[in-house]
Every structure is written in C-alpha cells, then in structure tokens.
Write a protein that holds these residues in place. Structure first.
Motif, mmCIF file in Angstrom:
data_model
loop_
_atom_site.group_PDB
_atom_site.id
_atom_site.type_symbol
_atom_site.label_atom_id
_atom_site.label_comp_id
_atom_site.label_asym_id
_atom_site.label_seq_id
_atom_site.Cartn_x
_atom_site.Cartn_y
_atom_site.Cartn_z
ATOM 1 N N ARG A 1 10.669 52.016 104.472
ATOM 2 C CA ARG A 1 11.107 53.144 105.296
ATOM 3 C C ARG A 1 10.723 54.466 104.642
ATOM 4 N NH1 ARG A 1 17.212 52.693 106.713
ATOM 5 N NH2 ARG A 1 16.646 54.612 107.818
ATOM 6 N N ILE A 2 10.440 54.417 103.328
ATOM 7 C CA ILE A 2 9.893 55.567 102.612
ATOM 8 C C ILE A 2 8.701 55.100 101.797
ATOM 9 C CG2 ILE A 2 12.051 56.887 102.489
ATOM 10 C CD1 ILE A 2 12.414 55.864 99.609
ATOM 11 N N ASP A 3 7.822 56.037 101.478
ATOM 12 C CA ASP A 3 6.663 55.714 100.643
ATOM 13 C C ASP A 3 6.921 56.008 99.177
ATOM 14 O OD1 ASP A 3 4.825 55.197 102.943
ATOM 15 O OD2 ASP A 3 5.197 57.327 103.339
ATOM 16 N N VAL A 4 7.827 56.963 98.926
ATOM 17 C CA VAL A 4 8.088 57.424 97.562
ATOM 18 C C VAL A 4 9.592 57.597 97.370
ATOM 19 C CG1 VAL A 4 7.686 59.255 95.872
ATOM 20 C CG2 VAL A 4 5.885 58.654 97.515
ATOM 21 N N PHE A 5 10.102 57.059 96.276
ATOM 22 C CA PHE A 5 11.497 57.265 95.876
ATOM 23 C C PHE A 5 11.510 58.303 94.767
ATOM 24 C CE2 PHE A 5 14.762 56.523 92.702
ATOM 25 C CZ PHE A 5 15.932 56.388 93.447
ATOM 26 N N ALA A 6 12.357 59.340 94.884
ATOM 27 C CA ALA A 6 12.397 60.406 93.878
ATOM 28 C C ALA A 6 13.796 60.554 93.286
ATOM 29 C CB ALA A 6 11.956 61.731 94.497
ATOM 30 N N ASN A 7 13.826 60.797 91.975
ATOM 31 C CA ASN A 7 15.084 61.050 91.277
ATOM 32 C C ASN A 7 14.722 61.667 89.933
ATOM 33 O OD1 ASN A 7 17.858 60.772 90.200
ATOM 34 N ND2 ASN A 7 18.146 59.362 91.914
ATOM 35 N N ASP A 8 15.724 61.896 89.061
ATOM 36 C CA ASP A 8 15.358 62.349 87.722
ATOM 37 C C ASP A 8 14.612 61.223 87.025
ATOM 38 O OD1 ASP A 8 17.200 61.061 85.439
ATOM 39 O OD2 ASP A 8 18.435 61.344 87.227
ATOM 40 N N SER A 9 13.792 61.574 86.059
ATOM 41 C CA SER A 9 12.852 60.606 85.486
ATOM 42 C C SER A 9 13.535 59.387 84.866
ATOM 43 C CB SER A 9 11.954 61.290 84.439
ATOM 44 O OG SER A 9 12.734 61.900 83.431
ATOM 45 N N THR A 10 14.622 59.607 84.131
ATOM 46 C CA THR A 10 15.287 58.480 83.474
ATOM 47 C C THR A 10 15.923 57.542 84.482
ATOM 48 O OG1 THR A 10 15.756 59.919 81.587
ATOM 49 C CG2 THR A 10 16.930 57.842 81.677
ATOM 50 N N THR A 11 16.596 58.107 85.485
ATOM 51 C CA THR A 11 17.242 57.285 86.514
ATOM 52 C C THR A 11 16.205 56.518 87.327
ATOM 53 O OG1 THR A 11 19.097 58.820 86.677
ATOM 54 C CG2 THR A 11 18.747 57.327 88.530
ATOM 55 N N ALA A 12 15.134 57.199 87.721
ATOM 56 C CA ALA A 12 14.093 56.538 88.518
ATOM 57 C C ALA A 12 13.471 55.380 87.751
ATOM 58 C CB ALA A 12 13.020 57.554 88.908
ATOM 59 N N SER A 13 13.193 55.601 86.472
ATOM 60 C CA SER A 13 12.599 54.542 85.651
ATOM 61 C C SER A 13 13.534 53.350 85.528
ATOM 62 C CB SER A 13 12.269 55.096 84.259
ATOM 63 O OG SER A 13 11.792 54.087 83.405
ATOM 64 N N ASP A 14 14.826 53.623 85.312
ATOM 65 C CA ASP A 14 15.801 52.544 85.171
ATOM 66 C C ASP A 14 15.946 51.752 86.470
ATOM 67 O OD1 ASP A 14 18.286 51.238 83.868
ATOM 68 O OD2 ASP A 14 19.086 52.099 85.709
ATOM 69 N N LEU A 15 16.034 52.457 87.598
ATOM 70 C CA LEU A 15 16.186 51.782 88.887
ATOM 71 C C LEU A 15 14.968 50.927 89.217
ATOM 72 C CD1 LEU A 15 17.810 54.668 90.971
ATOM 73 C CD2 LEU A 15 18.910 52.518 90.301
ATOM 74 N N GLN A 16 13.803 51.423 88.875
ATOM 75 C CA GLN A 16 12.587 50.641 89.133
ATOM 76 C C GLN A 16 12.605 49.326 88.361
ATOM 77 O OE1 GLN A 16 9.487 50.683 86.850
ATOM 78 N NE2 GLN A 16 8.018 49.808 88.291
#
Length: 290
Positions: free
Chosen positions: A198-213
């Motif tokens: 439903r989205i092409d890109v997920f955005a967040n702060d760098s540490t949170t985004a890396s952890d969630l990935q």
C-alpha cells in the motif's frame, strides 16, 4: 495558580492536514482551565507519561506500567529528582502535544518527539536525550533509486509516515503529493502497509526504521536506507508551557544519569549507541530556532 488558557482545536480531513501544515488551518477557539504541575506535586502524586505503542522503545506492561527504553530512561531521570510514581498512556504521536496541553499527560516520553520550532510554540522541551537521522525501508527493487524525500517526490512514490512526525513534514517540504502520503499510527502498522504494497517507502528515524526492518520484514525483499539531504534530529521530553520547574528538574536528572554512566548503559542495552551522537552538544534552543 489556576487560569484560563486559549487553545486552538482544529478539525480537518487527512488530505487537508497535509496541505495545511504548510499554509495554515481553519480552527475554532476553546478554553479550558489548567495549572502548572509543580515538582512537589509530581513527587507526591507521580507523573503520567505519553508513550507510543513502539516496543521495545515504548510500551505498556500488562499491569499498565510504562516500559521500554524511553520510559525506563524517563524513570531513571525522574528518580534522580525524587519522582518515583509513574503511569503511562499509549497514544499516537500526533496526540501527545494535545494531551500535554490538556494535562491528560504530564510529559511525553523522551524518545517520542523530535524538537521542532513549531512544536516549541506549543510545549517546552528538555535537553536533547537522543539524536539521529532518518531512514527508509523499501523493496529491494527500489534500492539505489531512492535515498531522499526528493527522490520519493520525483518518482511519485507512496510513502508511509507517522502522524505529526518529522518525516511527514520533510515529505511535504520535498514536494510529495498529499495523496501519496499515508499516515500510520505506529511502526508495526507502517511496516504492514509496506508488506501489503500500500506504500512504496516506509519512513521513520534511522534507528527505529533499521530495527523494524530487521524484526518485521523479510530481509531478502526489503532494504534499509539512510536518508540523505536532512539535518540531524534530536528527541527530548515535552512538557506543558508552564511546567518550567518540572522540565528543569528533568534536565538535572538527565545530567546526573549521563555523569554516572547510567544513560550510556541504557542506550547500549537497547542497541542505540549511535543515537547518543550530538547529545550534550546540540541545545534545545538551537533546535527550537527557526
């Protein structure tokens, strides 16, 4: 001292939210009574911390007590100044400042809100508690093609952001169309939007985004990318405009846990060592300046 405060309460559609972040909103005026929370009151009655549902950074235990890096850090800081009772309220990021203004929460957890000039008009912030950049999680097919919010805009990609967060503002400023910005209530929901395409890109702060990935996606089909073209952002605890005494006490507690080494131990425990870069160097005054 109790007094009347005038607050802006606005109602609008999601599309209008995105558009009016830049050009203003039509709002109605409402008054309510409020009073500053003194340090003595916080010591005797405790505090309520606004937290997002973002384990392991922020969450509620089954018994209703706040947990995770942010609340643990808040509690360590506040215990240094004699505050020992804590309760938590889970809410979306965009609801935190209204909750603080209406006294439904005493403060926002230290890692929940980045210090922004526009937010400094509504609340007061502690000294920075963590700093970092921004990150994208995207399909491997977009690897090498997207590294900035401008890339998202230029390619007309759909991006997921948390409501009221810095990434939402950065997307708008980069020219991403309102229809291509989807707001998610928490990181888990945002990653599901990505998984469901439903989205092409997920955005967040760098540490949170890396952890969630790492935790919530198939690493064979997604990639974490550090966003280019943005400044370092710093998060801090937010307080009501009149809670200067309590905010200053929080700053003193923060100074003490940094000096004792407790702060760094907590950051390492949660693998957020890199989020300490800039703490103690960048000031809240600098971050609040337009």
């Amino acid at each position: 001292m109790i007094y009347k405060r005038i607050v802006l309460f606005c109602t609008f559609s999601v599309g209008l939210v995105l558009a009016t972040l830049l050009v203003g909103t039509l709002c109605t005026l409402q008054t309510y009574s409020a009073s500053a929370t003194t340090l003595d009151e916080a010591r005797s009655g405790g505090v309520t911390i606004a937290i997002a549902n973002e384990p392991p950074w922020m969450q509620l235990n089954p018994d209703g007590t706040p947990a995770g890096l942010g609340p643990e850090r808040d509690e360590a800081i506040l215990r240094e100044v004699g505050i020992t009772k804590f309760t938590g309220q889970v809410m979306e990021y965009g609801a935190m400042i209204p909750a603080i203004q209406s006294k439904r929460a005493t403060l926002s957890s230290s890692g929940a809100l980045f210090v922004r000039p526009e937010r400094c008009q509504a609340v007061i912030f502690s000294n920075p508690v963590s700093c970092g950049g921004h990150g994208f999680v995207l399909p491997v097919a977009l690897a090498g093609k997207v590294s900035s919010f401008k890339d998202v805009a230029d390619q007309s990609l759909k991006i997921g952001v948390c409501g009221g967060c810095a990434e939402q503002r950065l997307a708008i400023e980069a020219g991403v169309k309102a229809d291509n910005i989807l707001i998610y209530p928490d990181g888990t929901s945002g990653m599901k939007l990505l998984a469901d395409k439903r989205i092409d890109v997920f955005a967040n702060d760098s540490t949170t985004a890396s952890d969630l990935q790492k935790r919530l996606s198939d690493l064979a089909v997604t990639e974490f990318v550090r966003v280019t073209g943005t400044k370092l952002s710093c998060a801090a605890a937010a307080f009501g405009k009149d809670d200067v005494e309590l905010r200053d006490a929080y700053n003193e507690g923060l100074r003490k846990i940094i000096a004792s080494g407790t702060y760094m131990k907590m950051m390492k425990k949660y693998g957020r060592d890199e989020s300490t870069i800039g703490v103690g160097e960048i000031t809240t005054e600098q971050l609040c300046a337009k």
